[in-house]
Design an enzyme around this catalytic site. Structure first.
Site, PDB file in Angstrom:
ATOM      1  N   GLN A 167       5.638   5.124  -8.901  1.00 10.37           N
ATOM      2  CA  GLN A 167       4.476   5.771  -8.233  1.00 10.37           C
ATOM      3  C   GLN A 167       4.642   5.461  -6.723  1.00 10.37           C
ATOM      4  OE1 GLN A 167       0.430   5.519 -10.368  1.00 10.37           O
ATOM      5  NE2 GLN A 167      -0.019   4.199  -8.679  1.00 10.37           N
ATOM      6  N   GLU A 210      -2.121  10.340  -2.159  1.00 10.18           N
ATOM      7  CA  GLU A 210      -2.323   9.377  -1.206  1.00 10.18           C
ATOM      8  C   GLU A 210      -1.369   9.567   0.066  1.00 10.18           C
ATOM      9  OE1 GLU A 210      -1.768   5.381  -2.763  1.00 10.18           O
ATOM     10  OE2 GLU A 210      -3.185   5.778  -4.278  1.00 10.18           O
ATOM     11  N   ASP A 247       5.409   0.211  -6.081  1.00 11.82           N
ATOM     12  CA  ASP A 247       4.558   0.268  -7.244  1.00 11.82           C
ATOM     13  C   ASP A 247       5.076   1.034  -8.437  1.00 11.82           C
ATOM     14  OD1 ASP A 247       2.495   0.138  -9.172  1.00 11.82           O
ATOM     15  OD2 ASP A 247       0.966   1.222  -7.756  1.00 11.82           O
ATOM     16  N   GLU A 290       4.858  -4.180  -7.789  1.00  4.07           N
ATOM     17  CA  GLU A 290       3.749  -4.031  -8.493  1.00  4.07           C
ATOM     18  C   GLU A 290       3.863  -3.470  -9.859  1.00  4.07           C
ATOM     19  OE1 GLU A 290       0.734  -2.207  -5.943  1.00  4.07           O
ATOM     20  OE2 GLU A 290      -0.537  -1.243  -7.733  1.00  4.07           O
ATOM     21  N   ASP A 316      -1.871  -4.894 -11.082  1.00  3.27           N
ATOM     22  CA  ASP A 316      -2.824  -3.856 -11.097  1.00  3.27           C
ATOM     23  C   ASP A 316      -3.401  -3.607 -12.292  1.00  3.27           C
ATOM     24  OD1 ASP A 316      -4.572  -1.590 -10.447  1.00  3.27           O
ATOM     25  OD2 ASP A 316      -2.709  -0.344  -9.661  1.00  3.27           O
ATOM     26  N   LYS A 341      -9.415  -3.934  -6.957  1.00  2.00           N
ATOM     27  CA  LYS A 341      -9.934  -2.646  -6.772  1.00  2.00           C
ATOM     28  C   LYS A 341     -11.290  -2.665  -7.336  1.00  2.00           C
ATOM     29  CE  LYS A 341      -5.747   0.444  -7.681  1.00  2.00           C
ATOM     30  NZ  LYS A 341      -5.015   0.926  -8.915  1.00  2.00           N
TER      31      LYS A 341
HETATM   32  P1  PGA Z   1      -4.706   4.924  -8.842  1.00  2.00           P
HETATM   33  O1  PGA Z   1      -3.233   4.365  -8.160  1.00  2.00           O
HETATM   34  O2  PGA Z   1      -5.626   4.886  -7.808  1.00  2.00           O
HETATM   35  O3  PGA Z   1      -4.351   6.466  -9.461  1.00  2.00           O
HETATM   36  O4  PGA Z   1      -4.757   4.182 -10.139  1.00  2.00           O
HETATM   37  C1  PGA Z   1      -3.320   3.258  -7.285  1.00  2.00           C
HETATM   38  C2  PGA Z   1      -2.216   2.318  -7.612  1.00  2.00           C
HETATM   39  O5  PGA Z   1      -1.719   2.550  -8.767  1.00  2.00           O
HETATM   40  O6  PGA Z   1      -2.180   1.190  -6.877  1.00  2.00           O
HETATM   41 ZN    ZN Z   2      -0.708   0.289  -9.063  1.00  2.00          ZN
END
Ligand code: PGA
Ligand code: ZN
Length: 429
Positions: A167, A210, A247, A290, A316, A341
């Site tokens: 990702q 992002e 990640d 991650e 995460d 988060k």
């Molecule tokens: P998400 O991705 O906000 O789409 O979950 C961010 C991450 O995985 O760190």
């Molecule tokens: Zn993540």
């Protein structure tokens, strides 16, 4: 005194996030007349263990409307919290959890609850005439510390139409001594990445969710190679001043036989994926990985933690900002860092509880934005005020990302020569 900090009214409405999807905006007004508003983010690669994000269903916005969550703020949360002292974050958050009455905030929605939680903290800070970061650090009796940024350069997975299986390919400018220097370095790496990619015949001008580059490469490893070259081209020695963070977001790759790398037409067992990740960590200057394994693959996580002791292993989806899951990991010796988060948890007190527990067990903490963000910058203040040490908000383009970086640049400026940038410490082996 309490009266002037008492919550006098709440208002809420539906606004858009950076993907053009609805999210919740909330304003809190205190007795003194001080007021503040906050809007909340939303993920795309969301984990199963996150608190519930309430969406309307139906036809509007493909079912993603948040009018029910907005109504919950006004009709259910407001009557329960009016009159409470906004400075007592724990009482406010506990009252909202009680009003919801479900373990995962399924009734009111974590999006509704978080919007009130954050706006109340901002309003309390405003009422004391202090910026949020200072208000929070003073509550903790700590000096504000600017977090080390972890910055997205190449995107894949759910944020870039699966251009790559992994990702995020990010960089950590760990030798930078100030935040402004850190941002200058990573912006240069991003520019270099565009040039390196174009010199190899790729189109590299479009930004993913992002703000990272979404480039269609042949293999996931090609992204590591490209990024290493980009770090060098930006004038850095890969691994010495700027390193790579990945990640994997492996929950998204889970397959009945293990983990699927669709781009490469391969399915790996958990052991095979660990071999691959270990090889990447040996061949490239990778300092942080991650979600190397899926959110419920405790065995894979345990093996990774034994095999890669010198690498920052960040949970995460594994933790979903949940203290019980983090406690299990600290007991098993799984991972050594946690992504925090706030919207995975639904309240600021809950997110802070995870951060404090992680710190007490020697785990690193990274405050993180989501892939769907707004122009709000309160996350930057939380990272400084809570002393998270690291922060992850995406790339250095797109305004919902730069809103956070810019806020940190301004905080550093306001703190003046005494501003301290947190050090990135490799986990002790
Ligand atoms: P998400 O991705 O906000 O789409 O979950 C961010 C991450 O995985 O760190
Ligand atoms: Zn993540």
């Amino acid at each position: 005194m309490t009266g002037s900090f008492a919550i006098a009214s709440l208002d809420a409405c539906e606004v858009l996030d950076s993907r053009g999807r609805p999210t919740v905006w909330c304003e809190v007004v205190l007795g003194s007349g001080a007021r503040a508003a906050a809007s909340v983010p939303s993920g795309a690669s969301t984990g199963r263990h996150e608190r519930h994000e309430l969406r309307d269903g139906g036809d509007r916005y493909d079912g993603r409307g948040v009018r029910r969550a907005v109504r919950n703020v006004v009709d259910e949360i407001a009557p329960a919290v009016l009159g409470l002292d906004a400075r007592d974050q724990e009482q406010l958050d506990a009252t909202m959890l009680d009003t919801d009455g479900t373990p995962a905030l399924e009734r009111l929605g974590a999006n509704a609850v978080l919007s009130v939680s954050v706006a109340a903290a901002l309003a309390s800070a405003a009422a004391t005439g202090t910026p949020l970061y200072r208000y929070l650090s003073e509550l903790r009796g700590e000096r504000p510390v600017i977090p080390m940024p972890m910055v997205n350069i190449l995107s894949g997975g759910a944020h870039a139409a699966r251009a790559l299986d992994l990702q995020d390919f990010l960089v950590v400018p760990h030798a930078a001594t100030t935040f402004s220097q850190a941002i200058e370095w990573v912006a240069a790496v991003r520019e270099s990445a565009v040039l390196v990619a174009e010199s190899r015949g790729h189109h590299a001008r479009l930004a993913a969710d992002e703000g990272g580059l979404g480039i269609a490469l042949d293999r996931n490893e090609d992204a590591l190679e490209l990024l290493t070259d980009a770090i060098e081209r930006a004038g850095h020695e890969p691994g010495a001043t700027v390193s790579i963070a990945v990640d994997v977001a492996a929950t998204q790759l889970v397959h009945p036989e293990g983990y699927e790398l669709r781009l490469e037409g391969r399915t790996l067992s958990a052991a095979g994926l660990l071999d691959e990740i270990a090889r990447w960590c040996e061949s490239y200057p990778v300092c942080s990985v991650e979600d190397a394994f899926g959110e419920d693959d405790w065995d894979g996580w345990r093996r990774a933690s034994v095999r890669l002791p010198g690498v920052q292993l960040v949970g995460d989806d594994l933790f979903a900002t949940d203290v019980a899951r983090l406690r299990r990991a600290t007991e098993l010796g799984v991972a050594n860092a946690v992504l925090v988060k706030p919207n995975q948890r639904g309240t600021l007190s809950g997110a802070l509880e995870v951060l404090d527990h992680a710190r007490s067990r020697g785990y690193a903490t990274i405050l993180s934005a989501r892939s769907g963000e707004t122009e709000d910058s309160w996350l930057a203040d939380l990272a400084v005020g809570w002393g998270s040490g690291q922060v992850k908000v995406g790339s250095t383009t797109r305004s919902e990302r730069t809103a956070k970086w810019n806020r940190l640049l301004v905080i550093e400026h306001q703190l003046g020569p005494g501003a301290a940038l947190a050090r990135f410490a490799r986990p002790a082996v």
